[in-house]
Design a protein around this motif. Structure first.
Motif, PDB file in Angstrom:
ATOM      1  N   TYR A 148       2.343  -7.232   1.147  1.00 13.33           N
ATOM      2  CA  TYR A 148       2.446  -6.424  -0.069  1.00 13.33           C
ATOM      3  C   TYR A 148       1.171  -5.604  -0.277  1.00 13.33           C
ATOM      4  CZ  TYR A 148       2.483  -4.876  -4.851  1.00 13.33           C
ATOM      5  OH  TYR A 148       2.382  -4.077  -5.965  1.00 13.33           O
ATOM      6  N   PHE A 149       0.022  -6.258  -0.251  1.00 18.25           N
ATOM      7  CA  PHE A 149      -1.211  -5.522  -0.501  1.00 18.25           C
ATOM      8  C   PHE A 149      -1.593  -4.610   0.667  1.00 18.25           C
ATOM      9  CE2 PHE A 149      -1.778  -8.284  -4.185  1.00 18.25           C
ATOM     10  CZ  PHE A 149      -2.149  -7.318  -5.117  1.00 18.25           C
ATOM     11  N   GLN A 150      -1.080  -4.881   1.863  1.00 15.04           N
ATOM     12  CA  GLN A 150      -1.248  -3.908   2.942  1.00 15.04           C
ATOM     13  C   GLN A 150      -0.526  -2.621   2.559  1.00 15.04           C
ATOM     14  OE1 GLN A 150      -0.592  -5.237   7.084  1.00 15.04           O
ATOM     15  NE2 GLN A 150      -0.619  -7.318   6.247  1.00 15.04           N
ATOM     16  N   SER A 151       0.675  -2.763   2.024  1.00 14.33           N
ATOM     17  CA  SER A 151       1.452  -1.596   1.600  1.00 14.33           C
ATOM     18  C   SER A 151       0.706  -0.819   0.519  1.00 14.33           C
ATOM     19  CB  SER A 151       2.833  -2.022   1.097  1.00 14.33           C
ATOM     20  OG  SER A 151       3.559  -0.913   0.613  1.00 14.33           O
ATOM     21  N   VAL A 152       0.143  -1.540  -0.453  1.00 15.17           N
ATOM     22  CA  VAL A 152      -0.608  -0.886  -1.530  1.00 15.17           C
ATOM     23  C   VAL A 152      -1.819  -0.159  -0.957  1.00 15.17           C
ATOM     24  CG1 VAL A 152      -1.981  -1.269  -3.628  1.00 15.17           C
ATOM     25  CG2 VAL A 152       0.189  -2.498  -3.304  1.00 15.17           C
ATOM     26  N   ALA A 153      -2.569  -0.835  -0.088  1.00 13.40           N
ATOM     27  CA  ALA A 153      -3.762  -0.220   0.501  1.00 13.40           C
ATOM     28  C   ALA A 153      -3.387   1.007   1.325  1.00 13.40           C
ATOM     29  CB  ALA A 153      -4.520  -1.237   1.353  1.00 13.40           C
ATOM     30  N   PHE A 154      -2.328   0.917   2.125  1.00 16.35           N
ATOM     31  CA  PHE A 154      -1.883   2.075   2.897  1.00 16.35           C
ATOM     32  C   PHE A 154      -1.500   3.240   1.976  1.00 16.35           C
ATOM     33  CE2 PHE A 154      -0.884  -0.376   6.916  1.00 16.35           C
ATOM     34  CZ  PHE A 154      -1.638   0.433   7.756  1.00 16.35           C
ATOM     35  N   GLN A 180     -11.358  -0.839   3.945  1.00 16.11           N
ATOM     36  CA  GLN A 180     -11.943  -2.182   4.009  1.00 16.11           C
ATOM     37  C   GLN A 180     -10.947  -3.204   3.451  1.00 16.11           C
ATOM     38  OE1 GLN A 180     -15.546  -2.504   1.710  1.00 16.11           O
ATOM     39  NE2 GLN A 180     -16.209  -4.322   2.798  1.00 16.11           N
ATOM     40  N   ALA A 181     -10.326  -2.878   2.321  1.00 11.31           N
ATOM     41  CA  ALA A 181      -9.332  -3.780   1.727  1.00 11.31           C
ATOM     42  C   ALA A 181      -8.165  -3.990   2.690  1.00 11.31           C
ATOM     43  CB  ALA A 181      -8.846  -3.217   0.392  1.00 11.31           C
ATOM     44  N   LEU A 182      -7.680  -2.905   3.299  1.00  9.70           N
ATOM     45  CA  LEU A 182      -6.567  -3.009   4.248  1.00  9.70           C
ATOM     46  C   LEU A 182      -6.912  -3.945   5.390  1.00  9.70           C
ATOM     47  CD1 LEU A 182      -3.808  -2.183   5.405  1.00  9.70           C
ATOM     48  CD2 LEU A 182      -4.983  -0.239   6.487  1.00  9.70           C
ATOM     49  N   SER A 183      -8.095  -3.815   5.923  1.00 10.58           N
ATOM     50  CA  SER A 183      -8.509  -4.653   7.043  1.00 10.58           C
ATOM     51  C   SER A 183      -8.422  -6.135   6.683  1.00 10.58           C
ATOM     52  CB  SER A 183      -9.936  -4.278   7.453  1.00 10.58           C
ATOM     53  OG  SER A 183     -10.401  -5.139   8.464  1.00 10.58           O
ATOM     54  N   ILE A 184      -8.856  -6.466   5.493  1.00 10.11           N
ATOM     55  CA  ILE A 184      -8.830  -7.878   5.076  1.00 10.11           C
ATOM     56  C   ILE A 184      -7.398  -8.323   4.794  1.00 10.11           C
ATOM     57  CG2 ILE A 184      -9.584  -9.499   3.295  1.00 10.11           C
ATOM     58  CD1 ILE A 184     -12.155  -7.690   3.095  1.00 10.11           C
ATOM     59  N   PHE A 185      -6.621  -7.490   4.116  1.00  5.96           N
ATOM     60  CA  PHE A 185      -5.226  -7.863   3.851  1.00  5.96           C
ATOM     61  C   PHE A 185      -4.450  -8.063   5.151  1.00  5.96           C
ATOM     62  CE2 PHE A 185      -5.774  -5.574  -0.386  1.00  5.96           C
ATOM     63  CZ  PHE A 185      -5.931  -6.753  -1.105  1.00  5.96           C
ATOM     64  N   ARG A 186      -4.764  -7.271   6.170  1.00  2.00           N
ATOM     65  CA  ARG A 186      -4.133  -7.467   7.486  1.00  2.00           C
ATOM     66  C   ARG A 186      -4.513  -8.820   8.059  1.00  2.00           C
ATOM     67  NH1 ARG A 186      -4.821  -1.663  10.541  1.00  2.00           N
ATOM     68  NH2 ARG A 186      -2.669  -0.986  10.258  1.00  2.00           N
ATOM     69  N   TYR A 210     -11.986 -10.609  -2.648  1.00  2.00           N
ATOM     70  CA  TYR A 210     -12.904  -9.554  -2.199  1.00  2.00           C
ATOM     71  C   TYR A 210     -12.126  -8.281  -1.872  1.00  2.00           C
ATOM     72  CZ  TYR A 210     -16.285  -6.968   0.597  1.00  2.00           C
ATOM     73  OH  TYR A 210     -17.112  -5.977   1.076  1.00  2.00           O
ATOM     74  N   ALA A 211     -11.021  -8.434  -1.135  1.00  3.51           N
ATOM     75  CA  ALA A 211     -10.204  -7.271  -0.773  1.00  3.51           C
ATOM     76  C   ALA A 211      -9.623  -6.610  -2.018  1.00  3.51           C
ATOM     77  CB  ALA A 211      -9.093  -7.691   0.186  1.00  3.51           C
ATOM     78  N   ASN A 212      -9.175  -7.404  -2.978  1.00  3.81           N
ATOM     79  CA  ASN A 212      -8.651  -6.846  -4.219  1.00  3.81           C
ATOM     80  C   ASN A 212      -9.731  -6.123  -5.006  1.00  3.81           C
ATOM     81  OD1 ASN A 212      -5.725  -7.227  -5.133  1.00  3.81           O
ATOM     82  ND2 ASN A 212      -6.187  -9.092  -3.986  1.00  3.81           N
ATOM     83  N   ALA A 213     -10.927  -6.682  -5.022  1.00  2.00           N
ATOM     84  CA  ALA A 213     -12.043  -6.017  -5.702  1.00  2.00           C
ATOM     85  C   ALA A 213     -12.361  -4.683  -5.023  1.00  2.00           C
ATOM     86  CB  ALA A 213     -13.271  -6.926  -5.723  1.00  2.00           C
ATOM     87  N   ALA A 214     -12.321  -4.660  -3.694  1.00  2.00           N
ATOM     88  CA  ALA A 214     -12.555  -3.402  -2.963  1.00  2.00           C
ATOM     89  C   ALA A 214     -11.464  -2.390  -3.290  1.00  2.00           C
ATOM     90  CB  ALA A 214     -12.608  -3.664  -1.457  1.00  2.00           C
ATOM     91  N   LEU A 215     -10.214  -2.847  -3.333  1.00  2.00           N
ATOM     92  CA  LEU A 215      -9.102  -1.969  -3.665  1.00  2.00           C
ATOM     93  C   LEU A 215      -9.264  -1.396  -5.073  1.00  2.00           C
ATOM     94  CD1 LEU A 215      -6.310  -0.894  -2.685  1.00  2.00           C
ATOM     95  CD2 LEU A 215      -5.310  -2.911  -3.781  1.00  2.00           C
TER      96      LEU A 215
END
Length: 180
Positions: A54-60, A42-48, A17-22
């Motif tokens: 890694y995906f937190q870094s991408v979302a940021f 939204q994606a960052l919140s879920i990755f956290r 879901y987070a990847n789809a949002a990203l």
């Protein structure tokens, strides 16, 4: 897109879901950064929540780019710092190069810091080259994107700024980027 987000939400697959949002955010950013920003957040919140550094870094990185492109340099640079710190912790040099290029260099353009823009581009190019992922197309892309900087700075100052970034180690490039 949205259908994938709904599916993954219904199946309680938070990571997908987070990847789809990203990905929907990335697609939306091509049209309107203000639509993309909440998707990235939204994606960052879920990755956290999932602990996916890694995906937190991408979302940021994308949050930083969104804020920067929406004219909010303070929040943009703040998010880019978080992205870069996480990428450095992971020793992910590809991500570091992306953050320098499609992050801090964009912020430098928006801030009117032309020499800094060139140095950040050069530092990112150096990392990409070291990784063996630099192509002739990249030379052309960077040349096109930096043409206004070259014209503004003049050849001598442009080449000095490029040489500065090219001579930086990864650690020096990170420190330079974080010195905003």
């Amino acid at each position: 897109g949205k259908e994938a987000m709904t599916y993954f939400q219904n199946t309680r697959d938070d990571w997908r879901y987070a990847n789809a949002a990203l990905l929907l955010g990335i697609q939306s950013s091509l049209v309107d950064w203000s639509i993309a920003l909440p998707l990235f957040q939204q994606a960052l919140s879920i990755f956290r929540k999932l602990g996916d550094t890694y995906f937190q870094s991408v979302a940021f990185r994308y949050i930083g780019r969104a804020h920067t492109n929406l004219g909010n340099l303070f929040d943009g640079i703040s998010a880019l710092r978080e992205s870069l710190i996480l990428a450095e912790q992971l020793k992910n040099n590809f991500q570091i190069a992306l953050i320098l290029w499609r992050g801090f260099a964009e912020a430098a353009v928006r801030a009117g810091k032309t020499a800094r823009t060139v140095t950040l581009y050069s530092a990112s190019a150096n990392i990409f080259q070291t990784l063996g992922v630099w192509t002739e197309q990249d030379d052309l892309r960077y040349g096109e994107e930096l043409a206004p900087c070259r014209a503004e700075l003049g050849e001598s100052v442009f080449l000095q700024a490029w040489a500065l970034g090219n001579a930086m180690s990864n650690d020096e490039a990170i420190i330079y980027a974080l010195e905003v």
